[in-house]
Scaffold this motif. Structure first.
Motif, PDB file in Angstrom:
ATOM      1  N   ALA A 250       0.831  -1.204   0.000  1.00 48.34           N
ATOM      2  CA  ALA A 250       0.000   0.000   0.000  1.00 48.34           C
ATOM      3  C   ALA A 250       0.866   1.255   0.000  1.00 48.34           C
ATOM      4  CB  ALA A 250      -0.924   0.000   1.213  1.00 48.34           C
ATOM      5  N   ILE A 251       1.996   1.203   0.703  1.00 48.55           N
ATOM      6  CA  ILE A 251       2.905   2.356   0.725  1.00 48.55           C
ATOM      7  C   ILE A 251       3.502   2.576  -0.661  1.00 48.55           C
ATOM      8  CG2 ILE A 251       5.073   3.231   1.674  1.00 48.55           C
ATOM      9  CD1 ILE A 251       4.408   1.667   4.252  1.00 48.55           C
ATOM     10  N   VAL A 252       3.940   1.504  -1.296  1.00 50.70           N
ATOM     11  CA  VAL A 252       4.487   1.610  -2.648  1.00 50.70           C
ATOM     12  C   VAL A 252       3.440   2.177  -3.601  1.00 50.70           C
ATOM     13  CG1 VAL A 252       5.353   0.291  -4.616  1.00 50.70           C
ATOM     14  CG2 VAL A 252       6.187  -0.220  -2.311  1.00 50.70           C
ATOM     15  N   SER A 253       2.215   1.688  -3.519  1.00 51.29           N
ATOM     16  CA  SER A 253       1.148   2.164  -4.398  1.00 51.29           C
ATOM     17  C   SER A 253       0.844   3.638  -4.157  1.00 51.29           C
ATOM     18  CB  SER A 253      -0.121   1.331  -4.191  1.00 51.29           C
ATOM     19  OG  SER A 253       0.077  -0.003  -4.601  1.00 51.29           O
ATOM     20  N   ALA A 254       0.830   4.050  -2.888  1.00 50.40           N
ATOM     21  CA  ALA A 254       0.556   5.451  -2.577  1.00 50.40           C
ATOM     22  C   ALA A 254       1.656   6.362  -3.101  1.00 50.40           C
ATOM     23  CB  ALA A 254       0.404   5.623  -1.067  1.00 50.40           C
ATOM     24  N   ARG A 255       2.887   5.907  -2.969  1.00 55.05           N
ATOM     25  CA  ARG A 255       4.024   6.697  -3.467  1.00 55.05           C
ATOM     26  C   ARG A 255       3.936   6.870  -4.982  1.00 55.05           C
ATOM     27  NH1 ARG A 255       9.506   5.056  -4.795  1.00 55.05           N
ATOM     28  NH2 ARG A 255      10.956   6.797  -4.495  1.00 55.05           N
ATOM     29  N   LEU A 256       3.618   5.797  -5.678  1.00 57.80           N
ATOM     30  CA  LEU A 256       3.477   5.880  -7.124  1.00 57.80           C
ATOM     31  C   LEU A 256       2.285   6.737  -7.525  1.00 57.80           C
ATOM     32  CD1 LEU A 256       4.261   2.182  -8.145  1.00 57.80           C
ATOM     33  CD2 LEU A 256       5.817   4.142  -8.101  1.00 57.80           C
ATOM     34  N   ALA A 257       1.189   6.658  -6.767  1.00 60.06           N
ATOM     35  CA  ALA A 257       0.013   7.470  -7.067  1.00 60.06           C
ATOM     36  C   ALA A 257       0.315   8.954  -6.906  1.00 60.06           C
ATOM     37  CB  ALA A 257      -1.143   7.061  -6.162  1.00 60.06           C
ATOM     38  N   LEU A 258       1.068   9.312  -5.873  1.00 61.63           N
ATOM     39  CA  LEU A 258       1.427  10.721  -5.682  1.00 61.63           C
ATOM     40  C   LEU A 258       2.261  11.240  -6.845  1.00 61.63           C
ATOM     41  CD1 LEU A 258       2.235  10.575  -1.871  1.00 61.63           C
ATOM     42  CD2 LEU A 258       0.436  11.958  -2.931  1.00 61.63           C
ATOM     43  N   GLY A 270       7.246   9.106   3.401  1.00 63.70           N
ATOM     44  CA  GLY A 270       6.439  10.277   3.097  1.00 63.70           C
ATOM     45  C   GLY A 270       5.085   9.947   2.499  1.00 63.70           C
ATOM     46  N   ALA A 271       4.956   8.755   1.928  1.00 66.86           N
ATOM     47  CA  ALA A 271       3.694   8.325   1.316  1.00 66.86           C
ATOM     48  C   ALA A 271       2.843   7.487   2.260  1.00 66.86           C
ATOM     49  CB  ALA A 271       3.981   7.518   0.054  1.00 66.86           C
ATOM     50  N   THR A 272       3.362   7.166   3.428  1.00 68.83           N
ATOM     51  CA  THR A 272       2.682   6.219   4.314  1.00 68.83           C
ATOM     52  C   THR A 272       1.327   6.730   4.788  1.00 68.83           C
ATOM     53  OG1 THR A 272       4.772   5.222   5.003  1.00 68.83           O
ATOM     54  CG2 THR A 272       2.901   4.953   6.486  1.00 68.83           C
ATOM     55  N   ALA A 273       1.232   8.007   5.135  1.00 65.55           N
ATOM     56  CA  ALA A 273      -0.054   8.536   5.596  1.00 65.55           C
ATOM     57  C   ALA A 273      -1.115   8.460   4.498  1.00 65.55           C
ATOM     58  CB  ALA A 273       0.117   9.972   6.079  1.00 65.55           C
ATOM     59  N   LEU A 293      -0.290  14.447   5.730  1.00 63.29           N
ATOM     60  CA  LEU A 293       1.039  15.050   5.784  1.00 63.29           C
ATOM     61  C   LEU A 293       2.013  14.240   4.941  1.00 63.29           C
ATOM     62  CD1 LEU A 293       2.607  17.361   7.141  1.00 63.29           C
ATOM     63  CD2 LEU A 293       3.297  15.729   8.874  1.00 63.29           C
ATOM     64  N   LEU A 294       2.582  14.886   3.923  1.00 58.76           N
ATOM     65  CA  LEU A 294       3.652  14.275   3.112  1.00 58.76           C
ATOM     66  C   LEU A 294       4.961  14.749   3.726  1.00 58.76           C
ATOM     67  CD1 LEU A 294       2.190  14.832  -0.476  1.00 58.76           C
ATOM     68  CD2 LEU A 294       1.788  12.935   1.122  1.00 58.76           C
ATOM     69  N   CYS A 295       5.624  13.857   4.463  1.00 58.05           N
ATOM     70  CA  CYS A 295       6.640  14.321   5.402  1.00 58.05           C
ATOM     71  C   CYS A 295       8.079  14.234   4.921  1.00 58.05           C
ATOM     72  CB  CYS A 295       6.500  13.573   6.720  1.00 58.05           C
ATOM     73  SG  CYS A 295       6.622  11.774   6.571  1.00 58.05           S
ATOM     74  N   GLY A 296       8.347  13.548   3.792  1.00 59.11           N
ATOM     75  CA  GLY A 296       9.739  13.432   3.392  1.00 59.11           C
ATOM     76  C   GLY A 296       9.928  13.168   1.919  1.00 59.11           C
ATOM     77  N   ALA A 297      11.026  13.704   1.364  1.00 60.79           N
ATOM     78  CA  ALA A 297      11.290  13.581  -0.078  1.00 60.79           C
ATOM     79  C   ALA A 297      12.689  13.082  -0.392  1.00 60.79           C
ATOM     80  CB  ALA A 297      11.089  14.938  -0.755  1.00 60.79           C
ATOM     81  N   ASN A 298      13.397  12.568   0.614  1.00 61.43           N
ATOM     82  CA  ASN A 298      14.777  12.139   0.364  1.00 61.43           C
ATOM     83  C   ASN A 298      14.784  10.716  -0.185  1.00 61.43           C
ATOM     84  OD1 ASN A 298      16.255  14.485   1.173  1.00 61.43           O
ATOM     85  ND2 ASN A 298      15.475  14.079   3.233  1.00 61.43           N
ATOM     86  N   THR A 299      14.661  10.653  -1.498  1.00 58.93           N
ATOM     87  CA  THR A 299      14.491   9.376  -2.175  1.00 58.93           C
ATOM     88  C   THR A 299      15.282   9.379  -3.471  1.00 58.93           C
ATOM     89  OG1 THR A 299      12.802   7.819  -2.931  1.00 58.93           O
ATOM     90  CG2 THR A 299      12.452  10.127  -3.483  1.00 58.93           C
ATOM     91  N   ASP A 300      15.488   8.218  -4.009  1.00 60.33           N
ATOM     92  CA  ASP A 300      16.147   8.097  -5.300  1.00 60.33           C
ATOM     93  C   ASP A 300      15.095   8.242  -6.394  1.00 60.33           C
ATOM     94  OD1 ASP A 300      17.479   7.387  -7.595  1.00 60.33           O
ATOM     95  OD2 ASP A 300      18.276   5.495  -6.815  1.00 60.33           O
ATOM     96  N   PRO A 301      15.169   9.280  -7.230  1.00 60.05           N
ATOM     97  CA  PRO A 301      14.148   9.463  -8.279  1.00 60.05           C
ATOM     98  C   PRO A 301      14.033   8.280  -9.227  1.00 60.05           C
ATOM     99  CG  PRO A 301      15.480  11.445  -8.038  1.00 60.05           C
ATOM    100  CD  PRO A 301      16.147  10.379  -7.231  1.00 60.05           C
ATOM    101  N   ALA A 302      15.086   7.507  -9.353  1.00 59.54           N
ATOM    102  CA  ALA A 302      15.048   6.350 -10.252  1.00 59.54           C
ATOM    103  C   ALA A 302      14.039   5.310  -9.802  1.00 59.54           C
ATOM    104  CB  ALA A 302      16.426   5.719 -10.365  1.00 59.54           C
ATOM    105  N   THR A 303      13.643   5.352  -8.525  1.00 59.49           N
ATOM    106  CA  THR A 303      12.677   4.375  -8.020  1.00 59.49           C
ATOM    107  C   THR A 303      11.238   4.828  -8.192  1.00 59.49           C
ATOM    108  OG1 THR A 303      12.713   5.257  -5.768  1.00 59.49           O
ATOM    109  CG2 THR A 303      14.341   3.565  -6.316  1.00 59.49           C
ATOM    110  N   LEU A 304      11.029   5.988  -8.796  1.00 63.01           N
ATOM    111  CA  LEU A 304       9.661   6.456  -9.069  1.00 63.01           C
ATOM    112  C   LEU A 304       9.173   5.808 -10.350  1.00 63.01           C
ATOM    113  CD1 LEU A 304      10.060  10.196  -8.087  1.00 63.01           C
ATOM    114  CD2 LEU A 304       8.617   8.511  -6.945  1.00 63.01           C
ATOM    115  N   THR A 305       8.932   4.519 -10.264  1.00 62.30           N
ATOM    116  CA  THR A 305       8.518   3.746 -11.426  1.00 62.30           C
ATOM    117  C   THR A 305       7.017   3.842 -11.621  1.00 62.30           C
ATOM    118  OG1 THR A 305       8.322   1.796 -10.009  1.00 62.30           O
ATOM    119  CG2 THR A 305      10.405   2.109 -11.188  1.00 62.30           C
ATOM    120  N   SER A 306       6.572   3.511 -12.816  1.00 63.62           N
ATOM    121  CA  SER A 306       5.137   3.483 -13.082  1.00 63.62           C
ATOM    122  C   SER A 306       4.554   2.212 -12.511  1.00 63.62           C
ATOM    123  CB  SER A 306       4.886   3.525 -14.588  1.00 63.62           C
ATOM    124  OG  SER A 306       5.272   2.317 -15.184  1.00 63.62           O
ATOM    125  N   PRO A 307       3.238   2.152 -12.285  1.00 65.24           N
ATOM    126  CA  PRO A 307       2.625   0.955 -11.702  1.00 65.24           C
ATOM    127  C   PRO A 307       2.811  -0.294 -12.552  1.00 65.24           C
ATOM    128  CG  PRO A 307       1.123   2.825 -11.592  1.00 65.24           C
ATOM    129  CD  PRO A 307       2.280   3.240 -12.460  1.00 65.24           C
TER     130      PRO A 307
END
Length: 318
Positions: A250-258, A270-273, A293-307
């Motif tokens: 669900a966290i992965v799906s929310a992150r991708l949806a954002l 940051g996507a958990t809430a 609350l979207l609380c954090g953005a320190n991530t590798d952009p390469a992992t922002l894959t499509s569903p």
């Protein structure tokens, strides 16, 4: 336990201290949900608020400066605040901390010490170093000044959203949850959202006290505390903070949806809430005004894959 509590007045004093040092992050609404874009804060997370409050409240510092232990975001915030005030910063991190966060720590001028394979190892080393050298120790989540500083997010939400009912907040060690719950107490409800693989708040409420939990999963680098903070537990009980759990999927799906819907790049924590809403772990009542609350953005952009592609790999616990 009273000395481990914070109140609305503590958060209000923190807001006055840190004004001009942190960003007032925006809020936007869509489909009945309001997002607080705290991932746009200095260093990419809410942690800058607590770091500035802790350092300013301490007054004059020794030449040893400040010391922190962090899997990433808290250390980044302390390093940033220390640089702003021209003081030395030393940050202890586990050897498996995310490379993107370790690199950023060094860019901010902090001395980075890699110790052990879990957060507790880095924490013990940092506490000893601070005591030995007379440096100011900045806890990642369990100091009154840290929690009160994080809570200034809640004051901004109250000011920006009339009739706000509920705030969904990701929980790791609980400093953000504690600060927000203290800030909005009596005016809005706070619900803590956690990965099932790191349920510090959920376990503490069930046990009647903070207890150790096993930590793993996709958000462990930022929500990977193995025990809820004492301040967080005290405030959660007093303010009747709710608790819901979400799966890693669900966290992965929310992150991708954002990313797909709004082009908002957040880390898994940051996507958990938001995952609580998408997965149905939290179901608002008709007309309920909910802020996420979207609380954090320190991530590798390469992992922002499509569903349609593979989700990000699970991270090693801090």
């Amino acid at each position: 336990m009273l000395e481990r509590m914070i109140s609305t007045s503590d958060v209000e004093r923190a807001a006055a201290r840190i004004e001009g040092h942190v960003r007032r992050t925006p809020v936007f609404g869509d489909d009945g949900v309001w997002f607080k874009l705290e991932h746009l804060q200095h260093t990419g997370s809410f942690k800058a608020r607590g770091a500035f409050n802790r350092i300013i409240a301490a007054g004059e510092l020794s030449a040893a400066g400040v010391v922190a232990a962090s899997g990433g975001n808290a250390g980044l915030a302390v390093a940033h605040a220390a640089r702003e005030f021209g003081v030395a910063a030393r940050v202890y991190v586990p050897v498996n901390a995310p490379a993107v966060k370790v690199a950023k720590l060094r860019q901010l001028g902090a001395a980075v010490e890699l110790v052990g394979d879990k957060y507790a190892d880095a924490y013990d080393a940092a506490v000893k170093d601070a005591a030995d050298r007379g440096a100011l120790f900045c806890h990642a989540y369990d100091q009154p000044e840290i929690c009160a500083g994080q809570g200034t997010v809640g004051l901004e939400l109250l000011a920006d959203l009339d009739g706000l009912d509920t705030i969904l907040v990701a929980v790791g060690g609980g400093g953000l949850m504690a600060g927000i719950a203290a800030a909005v107490e009596g005016r809005a409800r706070v619900v803590g959202v956690e990965p099932r693989t790191a349920p510090t708040l959920h376990a503490a409420l069930a046990a009647g006290e903070p207890v150790p939990v096993e930590v793993s999963g996709v958000a462990a680098d930022s929500l990977g505390a193995s025990r809820l903070g004492d301040i967080a537990f005290a405030v959660a009980v007093r303010a009747e903070v709710g608790s819901v759990l979400v799966d890693d999927a669900a966290i992965v799906s929310a992150r991708l949806a954002l990313w797909d819907r709004y082009r908002l790049a957040v880390e898994p924590g940051g996507a958990t809430a938001y995952a609580a809403l998408l997965a149905g772990a939290y179901r608002p009542e008709p007309g309920e005004r909910v802020a996420v609350l979207l609380c954090g953005a320190n991530t590798d952009p390469a992992t922002l894959t499509s569903p349609t592609t593979a989700p990000p790999a699970a991270r090693t616990p801090r």
